[in-house]
Design an enzyme around this catalytic site. Structure first.
Site, PDB file in Angstrom:
ATOM      1  N   GLY A 156      45.595  26.599  52.274  1.00 11.79           N
ATOM      2  CA  GLY A 156      46.237  25.301  52.503  1.00 11.79           C
ATOM      3  C   GLY A 156      46.436  25.122  53.987  1.00 11.79           C
ATOM      4  CB  ILE A 158      50.204  28.426  56.329  1.00  9.02           C
ATOM      5  CG1 ILE A 158      51.441  27.536  56.506  1.00  9.02           C
ATOM      6  CG2 ILE A 158      50.388  29.745  57.089  1.00  9.02           C
ATOM      7  CD1 ILE A 158      52.706  28.046  55.822  1.00  9.02           C
ATOM      8  NE  ARG A 238      59.438  30.795  49.168  1.00  9.24           N
ATOM      9  CZ  ARG A 238      59.274  30.339  50.406  1.00  9.24           C
ATOM     10  NH1 ARG A 238      58.668  31.085  51.313  1.00  9.24           N
ATOM     11  NH2 ARG A 238      59.731  29.145  50.750  1.00  9.24           N
ATOM     12  CD  GLU A 267      62.702  37.150  50.777  1.00  6.59           C
ATOM     13  OE1 GLU A 267      63.309  36.223  51.351  1.00  6.59           O
ATOM     14  OE2 GLU A 267      61.472  37.232  50.739  1.00  6.59           O
ATOM     15  CG  HIS A 286      61.460  34.850  54.150  1.00  4.78           C
ATOM     16  ND1 HIS A 286      61.597  34.606  52.809  1.00  4.78           N
ATOM     17  CD2 HIS A 286      60.699  33.822  54.626  1.00  4.78           C
ATOM     18  CE1 HIS A 286      60.966  33.494  52.487  1.00  4.78           C
ATOM     19  NE2 HIS A 286      60.398  33.002  53.579  1.00  4.78           N
ATOM     20  CB  ILE A 287      60.947  36.269  60.706  1.00  7.15           C
ATOM     21  CG1 ILE A 287      59.889  37.389  60.784  1.00  7.15           C
ATOM     22  CG2 ILE A 287      62.351  36.843  60.583  1.00  7.15           C
ATOM     23  CD1 ILE A 287      59.919  38.168  62.090  1.00  7.15           C
TER      24      ILE A 287
HETATM   25  P1  NAP Z   1      49.889  24.176  51.158  1.00  7.08           P
HETATM   26  O1  NAP Z   1      49.267  23.426  52.293  1.00  7.08           O
HETATM   27  O2  NAP Z   1      50.393  23.416  49.974  1.00  7.08           O
HETATM   28  O3  NAP Z   1      48.855  25.293  50.679  1.00  7.08           O
HETATM   29  C1  NAP Z   1      48.959  26.002  49.508  1.00  7.08           C
HETATM   30  C2  NAP Z   1      47.562  26.381  49.058  1.00  7.08           C
HETATM   31  O4  NAP Z   1      47.669  27.198  47.903  1.00  7.08           O
HETATM   32  C3  NAP Z   1      46.685  25.182  48.691  1.00  7.08           C
HETATM   33  O5  NAP Z   1      45.472  25.264  49.376  1.00  7.08           O
HETATM   34  C4  NAP Z   1      46.480  25.320  47.187  1.00  7.08           C
HETATM   35  O6  NAP Z   1      45.151  24.904  46.874  1.00  7.08           O
HETATM   36  C5  NAP Z   1      46.655  26.812  46.970  1.00  7.08           C
HETATM   37  N1  NAP Z   1      47.131  27.120  45.607  1.00  7.08           N
HETATM   38  C6  NAP Z   1      48.147  26.551  44.931  1.00  7.08           C
HETATM   39  N2  NAP Z   1      48.237  27.067  43.691  1.00  7.08           N
HETATM   40  C7  NAP Z   1      47.238  27.983  43.593  1.00  7.08           C
HETATM   41  C8  NAP Z   1      46.785  28.841  42.565  1.00  7.08           C
HETATM   42  N3  NAP Z   1      47.392  28.858  41.356  1.00  7.08           N
HETATM   43  N4  NAP Z   1      45.738  29.662  42.807  1.00  7.08           N
HETATM   44  C9  NAP Z   1      45.108  29.632  43.997  1.00  7.08           C
HETATM   45  N5  NAP Z   1      45.474  28.832  45.025  1.00  7.08           N
HETATM   46  C10 NAP Z   1      46.529  28.018  44.811  1.00  7.08           C
HETATM   47  O7  NAP Z   1      51.149  25.022  51.676  1.00  7.08           O
HETATM   48  P2  NAP Z   1      51.360  25.721  53.084  1.00  7.08           P
HETATM   49  O8  NAP Z   1      52.108  24.808  53.985  1.00  7.08           O
HETATM   50  O9  NAP Z   1      50.073  26.302  53.541  1.00  7.08           O
HETATM   51  O10 NAP Z   1      52.371  26.892  52.637  1.00  7.08           O
HETATM   52  C11 NAP Z   1      51.969  27.870  51.693  1.00  7.08           C
HETATM   53  C12 NAP Z   1      53.149  28.726  51.256  1.00  7.08           C
HETATM   54  O11 NAP Z   1      53.545  29.580  52.314  1.00  7.08           O
HETATM   55  C13 NAP Z   1      54.441  27.943  50.933  1.00  7.08           C
HETATM   56  O12 NAP Z   1      54.423  27.448  49.621  1.00  7.08           O
HETATM   57  C14 NAP Z   1      55.530  28.981  51.152  1.00  7.08           C
HETATM   58  O13 NAP Z   1      55.823  29.636  49.933  1.00  7.08           O
HETATM   59  C15 NAP Z   1      54.895  29.966  52.115  1.00  7.08           C
HETATM   60  N6  NAP Z   1      55.566  29.973  53.432  1.00  7.08           N
HETATM   61  C16 NAP Z   1      56.234  31.098  53.816  1.00  7.08           C
HETATM   62  C17 NAP Z   1      56.835  31.142  55.046  1.00  7.08           C
HETATM   63  C18 NAP Z   1      57.561  32.373  55.502  1.00  7.08           C
HETATM   64  O14 NAP Z   1      58.478  32.268  56.288  1.00  7.08           O
HETATM   65  N7  NAP Z   1      57.149  33.545  55.077  1.00  7.08           N
HETATM   66  C19 NAP Z   1      56.792  30.034  55.904  1.00  7.08           C
HETATM   67  C20 NAP Z   1      56.117  28.908  55.478  1.00  7.08           C
HETATM   68  C21 NAP Z   1      55.498  28.881  54.237  1.00  7.08           C
HETATM   69  P3  NAP Z   1      44.806  24.260  45.427  1.00  7.08           P
HETATM   70  O15 NAP Z   1      45.833  23.193  45.188  1.00  7.08           O
HETATM   71  O16 NAP Z   1      43.418  23.785  45.566  1.00  7.08           O
HETATM   72  O17 NAP Z   1      44.925  25.396  44.467  1.00  7.08           O
END
Ligand code: NAP
Length: 320
Positions: A156, A158, A238, A267, A286-287
Site C-alpha cells: 500500500g 507505506i 500490527r 503492547e 511501536h515507533i
Molecule cells: P494502505 O495504503 O491501506 O496499504 C495496505 C495494503 O495492504 C494495501 O495495499 C492492501 O492491498 C493490502 N492488504 C489489505 N488486506 C490484505 C490482505 N488480506 N492480504 C494481502 N494484502 C492486503 O495502508 P498503509 O498506509 O500502507 O499502512 C499499512 C499498515 O501499516 C496500517 O494499516 C498500520 O497497521 C501499519 N502502520 C504501522 C505503523 C507503526 O508505527 N508501526 C505506522 C503506520 C502504519 P489490497 O487492498 O489490494 O489487498
C-alpha cells in the site's frame, strides 16, 4: 456553544492552540500513561468529538456511552482499535491519518530491516559490554541487503515507500496484496506473487498489511516454514498479523534467520518477553511513525478532521 472534544493523551499546546477558539478541548493530562477506561467512558459521554490513540479500544461499550459523539479521529493510519461498523451504525464518523506518516514509517521499516540484517543493535551492545577486544574476519557478520529480494505483504502507501527505498538498494521487489498494483509494478519493477510463493522466494519478508479478520496471524507456523532458512522477517504493521509463538519457534530452531519487530500482539511488552531473549531479534516499541514532524502532522490532521465534521463538512480522511 463550542463543541466539546476529548483528547485521550496530553499533546503539545502549540498544536492545540489555534483550535481552542473552535472547540472546548478537554484532555487526559498524561503524556506516557493512557487514559483509564473509566475516565474515557465518562469523558466520551459528554464529548462531541474524540481524538484518540491506538492504545484506546473504541468498542461497543465506549460508543454506547457516547451520547453526543459525532466523530472519532484516530491518530494512526491503522484503525483496528476502533469498531468502525458499530460507529457507523450510530452515525459516528471515523477518521485516520494516512499519507502524513507514510515516508516516516517507511524510513523506520528500512532502518529496522538494516539493523536486523547487519546486527547493528547487537554490535552496539558488543562494544558497550566491553567485548570488543579484537577484530576478526567474521566478527558480527550479518546478511547483505543490496542485491537481495524483498517480499512485501501489503504494498500500500507505506509498502510502496519501502519498495522505493529497496529499489535504491538494488533489491528485487516481490509483493502480495489482494489485488495487483500495475502502476507500482511498472514504476518499481515490483512483481506480484501469491503469498506462499512470495515467502519462498524472499530474503526479507516485510509485513505492512492492516490488521483485519483476514490478516490476523497470517504469519503463522506454515508461513514461517515456507520462508528460506536465511530469511529475515520484519513486522511494522500490527502484532496481530503474526503468531508470536510460531515466530519464536521459527527463530529458536533457526527455521528463519532473524526478525525485526516494531509491533507485538500485546503492547507494551515486558522485558521478560521471550522474543527479547533472542539475539537474532531487534525489537522496537511501536515507533514506526515517531518522528516529531510526522506526529505533529498526524495530530493536525486529526484536528482538521474533527473541525470538519463538527462544522458540518466532509473530513479529509474518513475511514470507509
Ligand atoms: P494502505 O495504503 O491501506 O496499504 C495496505 C495494503 O495492504 C494495501 O495495499 C492492501 O492491498 C493490502 N492488504 C489489505 N488486506 C490484505 C490482505 N488480506 N492480504 C494481502 N494484502 C492486503 O495502508 P498503509 O498506509 O500502507 O499502512 C499499512 C499498515 O501499516 C496500517 O494499516 C498500520 O497497521 C501499519 N502502520 C504501522 C505503523 C507503526 O508505527 N508501526 C505506522 C503506520 C502504519 P489490497 O487492498 O489490494 O489487498
Amino acid at each position: 456553544m463550542k463543541p466539546v472534544i476529548y483528547v485521550t493523551r496530553k499533546v503539545p499546546e502549540d498544536v492545540l492552540q489555534s483550535y481552542r477558539a473552535l472547540f472546548n478541548i478537554r484532555m487526559w493530562e498524561e503524556t506516557e500513561q493512557p487514559v483509564p477506561r473509566s475516565v474515557l467512558l465518562r469523558e466520551i459521554s459528554q464529548a462531541d468529538g474524540l481524538l484518540c490513540m491506538l492504545t484506546e479500544s473504541i468498542d461497543q461499550e465506549c460508543l454506547a456511552a457516547a451520547k453526543n459523539l459525532k466523530v472519532v479521529a484516530n491518530m494512526a493510519v491503522g484503525y483496528d482499535n476502533v469498531n468502525v461498523e458499530a460507529a457507523h451504525e450510530r452515525g459516528i464518523v471515523v477518521t485516520n491519518t494516512p499519507d502524513v506518516l507514510t515516508e516516516t514509517t517507511a524510513d523506520l521499516t528500512f532502518a529496522l530491516l538494516s539493523a536486523t540484517a547487519r546486527r547493528i543493535v547487537e554490535a552496539s551492545d558488543y562494544i558497550r559490554n566491553g567485548n570488543w577486544t579484537n577484530w576478526s574476519p567474521y566478527l558480527l557478520a550479518g546478511s547483505d541487503i543490496h542485491g537481495k529480494t524483498i517480499g512485501i505483504a501489503g504494498l500500500g502507501k507505506i509498502g510502496e515507500a519501502v519498495a522505493r527505498r529497496a529499489k535504491g538498494f538494488g533489491m528485487s521487489i516481490l509483493y502480495h496484496n489482494r489485488s495487483r498494483k500495475e502502476k507500482a509494478e511498472q514504476e518499481l519493477g515490483a512483481v506480484y506473487k501469491g503469498f506462499t510463493e512470495m515467502l519462498q522466494e524472499s530474503d526479507f519478508v516485510v509485513s505492512l498489511v492492516p490488521l483485519t479478520d483476514e490478516t490476523a496471524a497470517m504469519f503463522d507456523e506454515t508461513a514461517f516454514q515456507n520462508m528460506k532458512s536465511s530469511a529475515i522477517f520484519i513486522n511494522v504493521s500490527r502484532g496481530g498479523t503474526m503468531d508470536e509463538e510460531a515466530l519464536l519457534q521459527a527463530l529458536t530452531t533457526q527455521r528463519i534467520r532473524a526478525a525485526g519487530l516494531d509491533v507485538f500482539a500485546e503492547e507494551p511488552i515486558s522485558p521478560e518477553h521471550p522474543l527479547l531473549g533472542l539475539q537474532n531479534v531487534v525489537c522496537l516499541p511501536h515507533i514506526g511513525s515517531a518522528s516529531e514532524t510526522a506526529r505533529t502532522k498526524m495530530l493536525e490532521l486529526c484536528l482538521t478532521n474533527l473541525n470538519a465534521v463538527l462544522h458540518g463538512q466532509e473530513p479529509l480522511t474518513p475511514v470507509p
